[in-house]
Design a protein around this motif. Sequence first.
Motif, PDB file in Angstrom:
ATOM      1  N   PRO A 130     -17.700  -3.046   2.575  1.00 15.09           N
ATOM      2  CA  PRO A 130     -16.728  -2.747   1.899  1.00 15.09           C
ATOM      3  C   PRO A 130     -17.246  -2.199   1.004  1.00 15.09           C
ATOM      4  O   PRO A 130     -16.249  -1.410   0.316  1.00 15.09           O
ATOM      5  CB  PRO A 130     -17.044  -4.337   2.228  1.00 15.09           C
ATOM      6  CG  PRO A 130     -17.131  -4.971   2.988  1.00 15.09           C
ATOM      7  CD  PRO A 130     -18.417  -3.944   3.509  1.00 15.09           C
ATOM      8  N   ASP A 131     -18.551  -1.496   1.327  1.00 11.48           N
ATOM      9  CA  ASP A 131     -19.194  -0.478  -0.447  1.00 11.48           C
ATOM     10  C   ASP A 131     -18.216   0.322   0.122  1.00 11.48           C
ATOM     11  O   ASP A 131     -18.135   1.777  -0.601  1.00 11.48           O
ATOM     12  CB  ASP A 131     -19.957  -0.698   0.092  1.00 11.48           C
ATOM     13  CG  ASP A 131     -21.224  -0.258   0.900  1.00 11.48           C
ATOM     14  OD1 ASP A 131     -20.833  -0.686   2.300  1.00 11.48           O
ATOM     15  OD2 ASP A 131     -22.406   0.698   0.859  1.00 11.48           O
ATOM     16  N   GLU A 132     -17.466   0.647   1.365  1.00 11.98           N
ATOM     17  CA  GLU A 132     -17.178   2.536   2.261  1.00 11.98           C
ATOM     18  C   GLU A 132     -15.772   2.730   1.775  1.00 11.98           C
ATOM     19  O   GLU A 132     -15.382   3.294   0.495  1.00 11.98           O
ATOM     20  CB  GLU A 132     -17.405   2.302   3.335  1.00 11.98           C
ATOM     21  CG  GLU A 132     -18.573   2.968   4.051  1.00 11.98           C
ATOM     22  CD  GLU A 132     -19.256   3.378   5.514  1.00 11.98           C
ATOM     23  OE1 GLU A 132     -17.918   2.077   6.516  1.00 11.98           O
ATOM     24  OE2 GLU A 132     -20.044   2.847   5.873  1.00 11.98           O
ATOM     25  N   GLN A 133     -15.660   1.436   0.713  1.00  9.48           N
ATOM     26  CA  GLN A 133     -13.749   1.542   0.989  1.00  9.48           C
ATOM     27  C   GLN A 133     -12.997   2.330  -0.249  1.00  9.48           C
ATOM     28  O   GLN A 133     -12.072   3.266   0.246  1.00  9.48           O
ATOM     29  CB  GLN A 133     -13.350  -0.254   1.104  1.00  9.48           C
ATOM     30  CG  GLN A 133     -11.834   0.060   1.032  1.00  9.48           C
ATOM     31  CD  GLN A 133     -10.739  -1.713   1.103  1.00  9.48           C
ATOM     32  OE1 GLN A 133     -11.756  -2.545   2.266  1.00  9.48           O
ATOM     33  NE2 GLN A 133     -10.540  -1.913   1.036  1.00  9.48           N
ATOM     34  N   VAL A 134     -13.971   1.967  -1.374  1.00  9.53           N
ATOM     35  CA  VAL A 134     -13.068   2.749  -2.291  1.00  9.53           C
ATOM     36  C   VAL A 134     -13.063   4.418  -2.260  1.00  9.53           C
ATOM     37  O   VAL A 134     -12.606   4.757  -2.603  1.00  9.53           O
ATOM     38  CB  VAL A 134     -14.071   2.058  -3.826  1.00  9.53           C
ATOM     39  CG1 VAL A 134     -13.776   3.386  -5.154  1.00  9.53           C
ATOM     40  CG2 VAL A 134     -13.560   1.054  -3.946  1.00  9.53           C
ATOM     41  N   GLY A 135     -14.326   4.232  -1.492  1.00 13.13           N
ATOM     42  CA  GLY A 135     -14.756   6.104  -1.430  1.00 13.13           C
ATOM     43  C   GLY A 135     -13.952   6.043  -0.583  1.00 13.13           C
ATOM     44  O   GLY A 135     -13.087   7.850  -0.615  1.00 13.13           O
TER      45      GLY A 135
ATOM     46  N   HIS B  29      -5.090  -1.460   4.854  1.00 10.58           N
ATOM     47  CA  HIS B  29      -6.021  -1.875   5.372  1.00 10.58           C
ATOM     48  C   HIS B  29      -6.512  -3.369   5.303  1.00 10.58           C
ATOM     49  O   HIS B  29      -5.978  -3.657   4.582  1.00 10.58           O
ATOM     50  CB  HIS B  29      -7.165  -0.642   4.442  1.00 10.58           C
ATOM     51  CG  HIS B  29      -6.970  -1.470   3.402  1.00 10.58           C
ATOM     52  ND1 HIS B  29      -6.142  -0.352   2.533  1.00 10.58           N
ATOM     53  CD2 HIS B  29      -7.568  -1.835   2.442  1.00 10.58           C
ATOM     54  CE1 HIS B  29      -6.356  -0.996   1.370  1.00 10.58           C
ATOM     55  NE2 HIS B  29      -6.951  -1.833   1.301  1.00 10.58           N
TER      56      HIS B  29
ATOM     57  N   LEU C 130     -11.072   5.738   0.774  1.00  8.84           N
ATOM     58  CA  LEU C 130      -9.625   5.612  -0.291  1.00  8.84           C
ATOM     59  C   LEU C 130      -8.800   6.709  -0.808  1.00  8.84           C
ATOM     60  O   LEU C 130      -7.999   7.390  -0.400  1.00  8.84           O
ATOM     61  CB  LEU C 130      -9.489   4.408  -0.517  1.00  8.84           C
ATOM     62  CG  LEU C 130      -8.028   3.516  -1.384  1.00  8.84           C
ATOM     63  CD1 LEU C 130      -6.633   3.402  -0.482  1.00  8.84           C
ATOM     64  CD2 LEU C 130      -7.772   2.569  -1.714  1.00  8.84           C
ATOM     65  N   GLN C 131      -9.569   7.215  -1.744  1.00  8.73           N
ATOM     66  CA  GLN C 131     -10.349   8.235  -2.901  1.00  8.73           C
ATOM     67  C   GLN C 131      -9.972   9.584  -2.015  1.00  8.73           C
ATOM     68  O   GLN C 131      -8.904  10.706  -1.978  1.00  8.73           O
ATOM     69  CB  GLN C 131     -11.240   8.460  -3.745  1.00  8.73           C
ATOM     70  CG  GLN C 131     -11.595   7.027  -4.752  1.00  8.73           C
ATOM     71  CD  GLN C 131     -12.708   6.679  -5.955  1.00  8.73           C
ATOM     72  OE1 GLN C 131     -13.647   7.246  -5.016  1.00  8.73           O
ATOM     73  NE2 GLN C 131     -12.484   6.388  -7.180  1.00  8.73           N
TER      74      GLN C 131
ATOM     75  N   ASP D 150      -9.369  -6.585   5.694  1.00 10.67           N
ATOM     76  CA  ASP D 150     -10.579  -6.542   6.241  1.00 10.67           C
ATOM     77  C   ASP D 150     -11.936  -6.130   6.472  1.00 10.67           C
ATOM     78  O   ASP D 150     -11.929  -6.554   7.790  1.00 10.67           O
ATOM     79  CB  ASP D 150     -11.655  -8.543   5.347  1.00 10.67           C
ATOM     80  CG  ASP D 150     -10.770  -8.964   3.612  1.00 10.67           C
ATOM     81  OD1 ASP D 150     -10.137  -7.030   3.036  1.00 10.67           O
ATOM     82  OD2 ASP D 150     -10.290  -9.867   4.259  1.00 10.67           O
TER      83      ASP D 150
ATOM     84  N   THR E 136       1.085  -1.335   0.291  1.00 10.63           N
ATOM     85  CA  THR E 136       0.202   0.379  -0.332  1.00 10.63           C
ATOM     86  C   THR E 136       1.178   1.595   0.189  1.00 10.63           C
ATOM     87  O   THR E 136       0.090   2.391   0.402  1.00 10.63           O
ATOM     88  CB  THR E 136      -1.038  -0.219   1.356  1.00 10.63           C
ATOM     89  OG1 THR E 136      -0.148  -0.211   2.016  1.00 10.63           O
ATOM     90  CG2 THR E 136      -1.516  -1.476   1.160  1.00 10.63           C
TER      91      THR E 136
END
Length: 161
Positions: A114-119, A69, A121-122, A71, A57
């Motif tokens: 898990p659906d919060e991870q990408v946002g 991060h 991260l950005q 899981d 990372t």
Amino acid sequence: MTPVGGLELLPGCALHRVAARDREHLLTLMGTAVVENGHGHPSLVEALLERERRFPTGLPTPVPSAIPHTDAVHVLHSGLAVATLEEPVAFGRMGGTGEELDAQVVVLLCITRPDEQVGALQLVLARLGDAAPVQAVVDHADPSTFGEVVRAWLSGQGSAS
């Protein structure tokens, strides 16, 4: 402004100028802080280490950084742990290039959905991309006010000097 992606600094998880031997030592210290402060299951530390071994990372941001991060199953409360380092610590570069970089700041994402991870991260990447405020966090000398400085930085409230 709101904290990064709605994620705030987890209480007890601002680690100021950590003296870490290597990334495994640093991630163990950060993961232990998350667990001991009631934000993660005991399994978080080993899961964090394993994921970092498989998916590095480290990021070549203006102030070199890493965003480890794990899981969601290992996390009790969503939020962030942040560490600055006494001396930079080598992290494998994200993307599996085999390169390493010397991280000066590490932001541990703790996500329960898990659906919060990408946002998340950005948004963390956006904060890490703004060199002056990140450098101010890294340079902050007073451990008694470090948590406040990190919270201000994460919420985008100017420089952290």
